[in-house]
Design a protein around this motif. Sequence first.
Motif, mmCIF file in Angstrom:
data_model
loop_
_atom_site.group_PDB
_atom_site.id
_atom_site.type_symbol
_atom_site.label_atom_id
_atom_site.label_comp_id
_atom_site.label_asym_id
_atom_site.label_seq_id
_atom_site.Cartn_x
_atom_site.Cartn_y
_atom_site.Cartn_z
ATOM 1 N N HIS A 265 0.832 -1.209 0.000
ATOM 2 C CA HIS A 265 0.000 0.000 0.000
ATOM 3 C C HIS A 265 0.867 1.260 0.000
ATOM 4 C CE1 HIS A 265 -4.222 -0.930 0.011
ATOM 5 N NE2 HIS A 265 -4.119 -1.812 0.973
ATOM 6 N N LEU A 269 0.930 4.157 -2.802
ATOM 7 C CA LEU A 269 0.695 5.556 -2.449
ATOM 8 C C LEU A 269 1.777 6.448 -3.038
ATOM 9 C CD1 LEU A 269 -0.952 7.636 -0.841
ATOM 10 C CD2 LEU A 269 0.407 7.036 1.178
ATOM 11 N N CYS A 272 1.314 6.685 -6.814
ATOM 12 C CA CYS A 272 0.177 7.525 -7.181
ATOM 13 C C CYS A 272 0.548 9.004 -7.175
ATOM 14 C CB CYS A 272 -0.978 7.264 -6.218
ATOM 15 S SG CYS A 272 -2.448 8.242 -6.575
ATOM 16 N N SER A 295 -4.809 3.578 -4.168
ATOM 17 C CA SER A 295 -4.412 4.945 -3.792
ATOM 18 C C SER A 295 -4.919 5.967 -4.799
ATOM 19 C CB SER A 295 -2.886 5.039 -3.671
ATOM 20 O OG SER A 295 -2.453 4.481 -2.453
ATOM 21 N N ARG A 299 -7.166 9.146 -3.845
ATOM 22 C CA ARG A 299 -6.792 10.514 -4.260
ATOM 23 C C ARG A 299 -7.967 11.232 -4.913
ATOM 24 N NH1 ARG A 299 -1.918 11.925 -8.610
ATOM 25 N NH2 ARG A 299 -2.993 13.678 -9.608
ATOM 26 N N TYR A 306 -6.213 11.862 1.325
ATOM 27 C CA TYR A 306 -5.034 11.505 0.514
ATOM 28 C C TYR A 306 -3.896 12.499 0.778
ATOM 29 C CZ TYR A 306 -2.073 10.999 -3.645
ATOM 30 O OH TYR A 306 -1.009 10.833 -4.486
#
Length: 747
Positions: A265, A269, A272, A295, A299, A306
């Motif tokens: 994750h 993140l 992203c 992610s 966002r 986010y």
Amino acid sequence: MSVLELVEADFRAPTLIASVENTKPPATVVDSAEQLVDQVIKAVGKNIVLGAPLAIGKPISFVNAMYQRAKADPTINLRIETGITLEKPVGKSKIERNFLEPFVAREFDGVPDIDYILDLRAGKVPSNITISEFFFKAGSFMNSPQQQNYTSTNYTHAVRDLLDKGVNVIAQLVAKRTVNDVTTYSLCSNSDLALDLIPEMDKLKAQGMPLAVVGEVNTNMPFMRNHAEVANTEFDFILDGNSKPDHKDYSLFAAPHGSISAEDHLIGLYACSLLKDGGTLQVGIGSLSSALTYSTLVRHQNNRMYNSMLSDLNIYNKFPVCKSVGDSGKFDEGLYGCSELMVDGFMHLYKAGILKREVFEDLTIQTLINKKAISTDVSLATIRALLEHGAINETLTTDDVTYLKRFGIFKPYIKLVDGNIIAQQETASANLSATDTLEWLEKHALGEKLIGGVVIHGAFFIGPKDFYDDLNNLTDDDHRKFCMTSVNYVNDLYDHMLGNQQIKQAQRKHARFVNSGMMVTLDGSVISDALENGQVVSGVGGQYNFVAQSHQMRDSRSIIKIRATTFRNGKLKSNILFNYGHNTIPRQLRDIVITEYGIADLRGKPDHVVYTELIKIADSRFQQQLLADAKAAGKVAKDYQIPKEYANNTPEAIQQFYKKYTDQGLFGPFPFGCSFTDQELKLGKALKTLKAKTATTSGKIKAIANALQGPKLDHNTEILLKRIGLNKPASFEEKITQKLLIAELTK
């Protein structure tokens, strides 16, 4: 644009294989695999080189029948050239088999086995048959004789290599539809190679070579249109058993939903944060791909949270490339997908209104959209811009009207007759310099939206069951936006029959080509496909192509995601290494590397920066040794110290951040669904943890000692043990294993 739309329209779009003007005879349709094998042998003889697509595109009924015929007849020489042969999971130990059997029976109900892979595993493939792959299912053939039959090639070179190997039969799974008495077939999940192979096979047939192109119909396969939809003349033989009253097509192999770890994750993140609104996205497969998708959804759908996460990570101070390369806002313009593999994540992005940036098969239109000189909303400004850029003439010609209708700028019933534009009962001059003409066009001729826009070009797909359901349930409007196409079109920028380099570059603005690797060395070389002893883990696939492509476009970046650590032979190891004996991506193509600890921006940087940037995103348990090795080699200054903000790269720091946001309802191991029951999740986690703990002799002794002093069997744990046949252990080994599992399950 599909074959059927070509039939119904008065213009010709730039589709190639799916040409209604094809003079080839229609395919011979048979209803049994045995009959098809007879026909193929009659057509090409007994020396057969069979090319079959990777993953779910394999025509299993035909491949199995051909394999069994060759097994029974040693005068047949059969070589199967393919990639990613999918297998149902099978446990190595009795406990693993007991765990997997009910799961496999449920999740893979109706999915047939591929006979040659079963014989490969059992060492029973006869000498007159060879199976060669250019991409292994990850880790599936380690320490296997099949390593000797691996062909290392870029995905974009697979067609060339198949032809060089003398392939004389190509076969794949297809879907079928008949509309207004016109039957077409879809290359569905694997337009990747067939769109380029079939024309080459036609050329060889014209030279007198005995060849066969085979399609096997499966009604469960999603029928994809656009480039994937082809005329029935593109095949020599079609296997379609659906005319038989008791026939039922087999289920497609569906990849179960996998779990996403806290580390994955974090990688998603960070990745992203590098995506640009209005940009282009390529992703790979697996949990790292799913983490990036998740992610990206956060966002867009929960932007405040986010940005709070990015702030907590101090991302802009620690990794300023995020500010110069990426965005942090919602996806107002949206993304366009240009991905070798179309995974289920793209469907999640499409449903969320993120995958929505449409690209067009016309350089002028695409360039004008990129410059925001026009939008997908049609107006007189569209006409003026096209006129100004020479796409249409001031006095419209028949070709101009056809062009304007093709993209929805003119309504479909508009005609040009004797220098006048006709809209049903209304008429106007075709001279655009006349004010009256423009007013008339606005009132009677203009469409509302540009048509023919595509939000994703993909080469092949595989995913979970709900992904296939989504594809099967696409509306006509959705179908127009999803285009399965040639892997050479997607993975390269070079001119292709489906679009030249200028169009591709115009479409792929702000591209982020995201792939996964296993390891990276401090000079920026990436290891993704094989080990330094030569053993192949998976394959190169399209990774090299995407990395090279990213360096050809100034606003594009290659992003490689790598987990910072792994267990090898029971010991924790860093995946950021000083050096390694093999690489997939050479150091001169280094760009961006991401681990769960951050982002290393390497493109165009001198070596001392490259080395230190990678050390900054390594696990802190390995940072000092990596730094010492770099200093010893003279690649980093002797007085360099790791800044303190990069010196807390620990699993504990990851878990602290992760827990803060899971407590607020974010992240989680299965954000897109779970294929396992609660029982299976508990057992799976315990078995995985126990396997890691007992991977070394010392770890095994310690685990057994703790387990012998552990809790006794309770009712709930007994139910779990019964699920894997360990509630009543019969041997000493099973009794010890039971004790070990009880200790894990009662924590």
